[in-house]
Design an enzyme around this catalytic site. Structure first.
Site, PDB file in Angstrom:
ATOM      1  CG  PHE A 161      66.279  26.842  33.999  1.00  0.00           C
ATOM      2  CD1 PHE A 161      65.888  27.253  35.256  1.00  0.00           C
ATOM      3  CD2 PHE A 161      67.150  25.748  33.904  1.00  0.00           C
ATOM      4  CE1 PHE A 161      66.364  26.602  36.397  1.00  0.00           C
ATOM      5  CE2 PHE A 161      67.617  25.089  35.045  1.00  0.00           C
ATOM      6  CZ  PHE A 161      67.224  25.521  36.299  1.00  0.00           C
ATOM      7  CD  GLU A 162      72.494  28.861  30.171  1.00  0.00           C
ATOM      8  OE1 GLU A 162      73.175  28.196  29.407  1.00  0.00           O
ATOM      9  OE2 GLU A 162      72.664  30.056  30.355  1.00  0.00           O
TER      10      GLU A 162
END
Ligand code: GDP
Ligand code: MN
Length: 384
Positions: free
Chosen positions: A270-271
């Site tokens: 996740f970014e």
């Protein structure tokens, strides 16, 4: 880790508390979901799309960019397009961004990878995994399909969002002048990155980069050395008047014994981040130096510690956002916001004051529940 706590308390606050009526009237940010995947991961990809659509993108319609070092087949493409009404693009990752660069001797690299396999380093023996990590470290933001975007939100197969996201995180990042957003930070497996910190640290030193306060998050705290007792008989004034008394010798970049990596990193599956950061000269220099060490092959450097250490060197705590309000899970690790106001909210309260709108919502929720059950694994929160 204490570093995270410091960031979250002092420099960075949750963007939105509670649930909003998603405001879809504002223009979208110039961003997209980025998904690297293979055809065989279709099921996991669909699971991820269902989840992000259900909890966010059914309101916001951000486009998707799918990338693959091979060719996506028609089944993959058609099925993906069936699960979202947002624009979808499919792209190929060429050999310029994947596999061994020409300055690497493939024989040496393959031997290095085989050794890591024998040593049971996680994914260490898998050449494709090394390529993937290097691609996400130094290339994805240069892919032609991403050129038109300023922001990306990374998505992987088999992830799950637990909570409705009722605001636009891209717009909030812009509004709050943030560069890099994460939702989970964990410790890296030491054997995958034995030398990563030595190089990152040398990069910092060779380029005279002074920490803006984030680097410390990645440094193992050293036990405090007791100050040596002054020689008996020497008056304190004399000790203090020695101009060299408190000068420490400069540390040779080759022997970074002063600092040790604490293995902390932002979990990069996740970014949400600004592509500008990766496209900067400073990041490119960092990537080139890390890359030319051979660590993506002779060790199994992940893109997560690479992104994290680059952020540590080049950004400050105020540039980082902790999406503590996002319920998120990938494989065995999850983040469940303890303060989610609507956590495990039963469906019934909606029924008490049913308006036409809410009836529509219940219908919608039923539709999405068929795809994605928010209470799976005992956690889940919904806003609507
Ligand atoms: P993990 O999350 O660290 O266990 O690693 P994954 O196997 O999930 O890989 C990370 C991301 O890279 C996922 O989005 C995968 O779909 C993708 N990926 C990994 N290896 C390859 C590969 O060889 N080719 C392609 N196209 N994608 C890959
Ligand atoms: Mn994964």
């Amino acid at each position: 880790p204490p570093g995270i706590r410091k960031i979250s308390e002092k420099y960075d606050k949750v963007f939105v508390t509670g649930c909003l009526e998603p405001d879809t009237s504002k223009p979208r940010a110039n961003g997209a979901f980025v998904v690297l995947a293979r055809n065989k991961e279709l099921d996991g990809v669909i699971q991820s799309i269902k989840s992000i659509e259900r909890h966010f993108n059914r309101w916001y319609h951000y486009p998707y960019v799918f990338l693959n070092d091979g060719d996506f087949d028609d089944t993959f493409k058609d099925t993906v397009k069936n699960y979202t009404s947002a624009p979808v693009e499919f792209g190929k990752v060429g050999p310029d961004m994947w596999g061994f660069p020409d300055w690497v001797d493939p024989k040496v690299a393959k031997e290095g990878i085989a050794k890591q396999g024998d040593a049971a380093v996680m994914y260490g023996g898998m050449e494709s995994y090394h390529s993937m990590c290097r691609f996400y470290s130094g290339f994805f933001y240069k892919h032609e399909l991403l050129q038109k975007y300023e922001w990306y939100w990374r998505l992987e197969p088999e992830i799950k969002y637990f909570c409705d996201i009722t605001y636009d995180p891209f717009l909030k990042m812009i509004e709050n002048n943030k560069t890099y957003g994460f939702t989970i930070a964990v410790k890296e497996l030491r054997e995958t990155v034995p030398n990563i910190f030595r190089y990152a640290s040398a990069y910092k030193r060779l380029n005279n980069i002074t920490s803006q306060g984030l680097w410390e998050m990645f440094v193992e705290p050293q036990p405090e050395k007791k100050p040596e007792a002054p020689e008996p008989g020497l008056p304190e004034e004399i000790l203090r008047s020695d101009p060299g008394a408190n000068q420490l010798p400069d540390i040779d970049p080759e022997a970074m014994e002063g600092e040790k990596y604490n293995m902390c990193h932002f979990w990069s599956n996740f970014e949400i981040a600004r592509l500008d950061f990766f496209r900067s000269k400073a990041y490119e220099d960092f990537f080139q130096m890390m890359d030319h060490s051979g660590g993506f092959w002779m060790e199994r450097w992940g893109d997560a510690p690479i992104h994290s250490l680059a952020a540590g060197a080049l950004l400050g705590p105020r540039d980082i956002h902790y999406f503590r309000d996002f319920g998120y899970r990938h494989t065995t690790i999850q983040h469940c916001p303890a303060n989610a106001p609507a956590r495990q909210l039963p469906r019934e309260p909606y029924l008490e004051k049913t308006t036409l709108d809410e009836k529509k919502r219940i219908e919608e929720d039923k539709y999405w529940d068929e795809y994605d059950t928010p209470k799976e694994n005992g956690v889940g929160c919904r806003c609507r």
